[in-house]
Enzyme design. Structure first.
Site, PDB file in Angstrom:
ATOM      1  N   CYS A   1       0.026   0.186  -0.641  1.00  0.00           N
ATOM      2  CA  CYS A   1       0.918   0.570   0.465  1.00  0.00           C
ATOM      3  C   CYS A   1       0.135   0.724   1.774  1.00  0.00           C
ATOM      4  CB  CYS A   1       1.595   1.895   0.162  1.00  0.00           C
ATOM      5  SG  CYS A   1       2.754   1.856  -1.198  1.00  0.00           S
TER       6      CYS A   1
ATOM      7  N   GLU B   1       0.271   3.127   3.894  1.00  0.00           N
ATOM      8  CA  GLU B   1      -0.248   4.492   4.103  1.00  0.00           C
ATOM      9  C   GLU B   1      -1.656   4.616   3.528  1.00  0.00           C
ATOM     10  OE1 GLU B   1       2.683   3.602   3.019  1.00  0.00           O
ATOM     11  OE2 GLU B   1       4.253   5.019   3.614  1.00  0.00           O
TER      12      GLU B   1
HETATM   13  N1  THU Z   1       5.553   0.177   0.892  1.00  0.00           N
HETATM   14  C1  THU Z   1       4.647   0.717   1.756  1.00  0.00           C
HETATM   15  O1  THU Z   1       3.675   0.061   2.159  1.00  0.00           O
HETATM   16  N2  THU Z   1       4.851   1.986   2.162  1.00  0.00           N
HETATM   17  C2  THU Z   1       5.939   2.736   1.849  1.00  0.00           C
HETATM   18  O2  THU Z   1       6.058   3.866   2.314  1.00  0.00           O
HETATM   19  C3  THU Z   1       6.962   2.200   0.953  1.00  0.00           C
HETATM   20  C4  THU Z   1       6.656   0.894   0.319  1.00  0.00           C
HETATM   21  C5  THU Z   1       5.390  -1.246   0.527  1.00  0.00           C
HETATM   22  C6  THU Z   1       4.909  -1.544  -0.859  1.00  0.00           C
HETATM   23  C7  THU Z   1       5.459  -2.944  -1.056  1.00  0.00           C
HETATM   24  O3  THU Z   1       4.555  -3.870  -0.477  1.00  0.00           O
HETATM   25  C8  THU Z   1       6.739  -2.977  -0.241  1.00  0.00           C
HETATM   26  O4  THU Z   1       6.633  -1.899   0.668  1.00  0.00           O
HETATM   27  C9  THU Z   1       7.998  -2.846  -1.061  1.00  0.00           C
HETATM   28  O5  THU Z   1       7.916  -1.762  -1.933  1.00  0.00           O
END
Ligand code: THU
Length: 137
Positions: free
Chosen positions: A57, A59
């Site tokens: 992710c 974050e």
């Molecule tokens: N994702 C993030 O990068 N941060 C979040 O807070 C929620 C989800 C990403 C992970 C994945 O690449 C995509 O969003 C769909 O879940």
């Protein structure tokens, strides 16, 4: 420009670099951290993989950048998360725990939605009540 607006702009810009060919869901993050007595901004995007479970992710990628630059526990002051959805994108459970590891007591989490161009403000304890912390060890 207010600090929060400046970070929203940075997160919006970096979001365009997200590697999300599988979900099509782009996330950009800008964090403000106090590192060796200086305010720094670090950025992150989600990085997906064709082996889906290896996705990281935005974050956690932003936190990794700040840690590489010297951020210590308590240094994380603000996290701005930008995505576009009918439902606001709050961080996943794993990211909440990782953010908590470095968060200052008053750290602010800003959830900005490109769909309606507005944001909501949270504390980490709003998002992860009764957390497991280093002091539990
Ligand atoms: N994702 C993030 O990068 N941060 C979040 O807070 C929620 C989800 C990403 C992970 C994945 O690449 C995509 O969003 C769909 O879940």
């Amino acid at each position: 420009m207010k600090e929060i607006e400046r970070l929203i702009e940075r997160a919006k810009q970096v979001r365009a670099n997200a590697h999300a060919p599988y979900s099509g869901f782009l996330v950009g993050v800008a964090i403000k951290a106090l590192i060796n007595g200086k305010e720094e901004t670090h950025l992150g995007v989600n990085v997906e993989n064709c082996s889906y479970g290896l996705t990281v992710c935005a974050e956690r990628n932003a936190v990794a950048s700040a840690v590489a630059s010297g951020m210590k526990m308590g240094g994380l002051e603000m996290v701005v998360i930008v995505a576009e959805s009918d439902h606001d994108t709050t961080p996943c459970g794993a990211c909440r725990q990782v953010l908590l590891e470095f968060a200052a007591p008053e750290a602010k989490i800003v959830i900005y939605n490109e769909k309606n161009c507005s944001y909501r403000l949270f504390s980490l304890l709003d998002l992860i009540p009764e957390p497991f912390l280093a002091r539990n060890l």
